[in-house]
Scaffold this motif. Structure first.
Motif, mmCIF file in Angstrom:
data_model
loop_
_atom_site.group_PDB
_atom_site.id
_atom_site.type_symbol
_atom_site.label_atom_id
_atom_site.label_comp_id
_atom_site.label_asym_id
_atom_site.label_seq_id
_atom_site.Cartn_x
_atom_site.Cartn_y
_atom_site.Cartn_z
ATOM 1 N N GLU A 257 0.825 -1.213 0.000
ATOM 2 C CA GLU A 257 0.000 0.000 0.000
ATOM 3 C C GLU A 257 0.856 1.259 0.000
ATOM 4 O OE1 GLU A 257 -2.491 -0.351 3.365
ATOM 5 O OE2 GLU A 257 -3.822 -1.864 2.467
ATOM 6 N N GLU A 258 1.997 1.217 0.673
ATOM 7 C CA GLU A 258 2.886 2.378 0.711
ATOM 8 C C GLU A 258 3.780 2.474 -0.514
ATOM 9 O OE1 GLU A 258 5.000 2.036 4.303
ATOM 10 O OE2 GLU A 258 3.288 2.518 5.595
ATOM 11 N N GLY A 259 3.758 1.468 -1.371
ATOM 12 C CA GLY A 259 4.580 1.482 -2.581
ATOM 13 C C GLY A 259 6.019 1.112 -2.342
ATOM 14 N N LYS A 260 6.274 0.356 -1.260
ATOM 15 C CA LYS A 260 7.642 -0.061 -0.940
ATOM 16 C C LYS A 260 7.734 -1.564 -1.105
ATOM 17 C CE LYS A 260 8.296 3.605 2.455
ATOM 18 N NZ LYS A 260 8.601 3.919 3.853
ATOM 19 N N PRO A 261 8.915 -2.080 -1.478
ATOM 20 C CA PRO A 261 9.073 -3.529 -1.601
ATOM 21 C C PRO A 261 9.025 -4.182 -0.244
ATOM 22 C CG PRO A 261 11.186 -2.431 -1.907
ATOM 23 C CD PRO A 261 10.140 -1.345 -1.844
#
Length: 408
Positions: A257-261
């Protein structure tokens, strides 16, 4: 243990199971080591352990299908000791009464104490079935109507019973809750085949395998050996593995959701260490800035004090005034700043001395002692001094006269 059983996300089926044991004369054969009867007893012990470990509130019962008529040895219970004792006392006799035994097992499940338990029958068939296929299908439909699941282990006379048992399982199966396991003769052990089958690991409990003679796999990457001795430990480890899996799924979802791997482990310790490092670096920067400011403040103060000293020395040494007058000026200032009465009186006397003030004023740059106003002030001070001296003399004369009169 009650808190462990209610752990969210762990699907532990609550069941009441009746195991139907084939104790017919066909069970004397040795094509399953050591014999069909003994290998069946080991498999029954394994299934009892699996069912009770999947949920400690599940119950297991045992009955026989051979002899004159089916017989219930142990009604569904939590006590595995009773089941083992009953299996030890089973005797080989007669032929297998499959349909009658299944109906008796259904009746035993109908009168179970906990109505929230699902109903399941596990039947071992190691002898030729004498029942007609139509009767088996009819019985299967009846069990399906009453929500009774059936697992059948077909061993021994596998080829002869395969068609009938497939028709029976097809009739009783509901939402894939019933299974048929066919185990042909061979060097393998019957319990080892069962432990890896859907009988011990149905779709509701995939990854959960019970303990037995050869050990088991509980899912989540853990391997156990003879964990029947420690059922609570095995349950706690399964729950811990499930909670860890759920935690990793939540972290992966949050990272997505935060766009982090997403990573397999938690990133909180790394973030905390990075925050501590940045905090220490900020403290060092602030300390260095404070030291620099203090040094900058000290340098102007030092320069100011040096300039004041140089200015005072220049003033003290500048001009053509004599050093004696400068010393007298300093003495006058020191006397004026003194706090005691004697020094204050002496300083007051010097300041009222017209000659002393004339010398002091003449030493000051920019002061003209010949100015009429300055001369007027100095003359006035001299007149006051003369009057005081005259008053002192008249007072002394009066004292002398009084003393003379007294002597007379």
């Amino acid at each position: 243990l009650g808190k462990i059983l209610t752990a969210p996300g762990l699907n532990m089926v609550l069941e009441a199971t009746v195991i139907c044991v084939d104790n017919s004369e066909w069970m004397r054969n040795g094509d399953y080591l050591p014999t069909r009867m003994e290998s069946q007893a080991d498999a029954v012990n394994l299934i009892c352990n699996v069912k009770t470990q999947q949920n400690p509130e599940s119950t297991v019962g045992v009955m026989t299908m051979g002899g004159r008529s089916p017989e219930v040895l142990v009604t569904p219970t939590h006590d595995l000791g009773k089941i083992l004792t009953a299996l030890h006392n089973v005797k080989i006799t007669g032929s297998c009464n499959f349909c009658s035994a299944i109906q008796v097992a259904q009746l035993a499940l109908k009168h179970r104490q906990n109505k929230n338990q699902r109903q399941r029958i596990v039947a071992f068939v190691g002898s030729p079935l004498e029942d007609d296929q139509k009767d088996l299908v009819k019985l299967g439909k009846k069990l399906k109507k009453n929500d009774v699941a059936v697992d059948v282990v077909n061993f021994g006379e596998t080829a002869e019973n395969q068609e009938k048992l497939e028709a029976f399982i097809g009739a009783v199966n509901k939402n894939e809750n019933s299974n048929l396991l066919t185990v042909p003769p061979g060097p393998h052990i019957l319990s080892d085949i069962i432990i890896s089958s859907t009988i011990c690991n149905d779709k509701d409990n995939q990854g959960m395998m019970g303990a037995g003679m050869g050990g088991s796999s509980m899912g989540g990457g853990f391997e156990y050996t003879d964990d029947a001795m420690y059922p609570d430990l095995a349950m706690a480890l399964r729950i811990s593995a499930e909670e860890e899996r759920q935690r990793q799924e939540r972290e992966a979802k949050k990272a997505a959701e935060e766009g982090k791997p997403a990573e397999g482990g938690s990133t909180e310790p790394a973030a905390a260490s990075a925050q501590e490092t940045s905090m220490y670096e900020d403290d060092d920067d602030m300390l260095q800035q404070a030291l620099a400011m203090s040094m900058q403040q000290a340098q102007p103060n030092a320069s100011t004090s040096e300039a004041a000293k140089e200015g005072s020395s220049a003033k003290a040494t500048g001009g053509a005034e004599p050093m004696e007058e400068d010393d007298e000026l300093q003495k006058a200032l020191q006397l004026s700043m003194a706090g005691d009465t004697g020094s204050g009186a002496a300083a007051q006397g010097l300041l009222q001395n017209a000659e002393f003030l004339t010398n002091v004023l003449s030493s000051l740059p920019g002061v003209d002692t010949s100015d009429p106003r300055v001369q007027g002030v100095l003359v006035g001070m001299k007149g006051e001094d003369g009057e005081k001296k005259g008053d002192e003399k008249s007072g002394e004369e009066k004292k002398d006269d009084e003393m003379k009169d007294g002597a007379k």
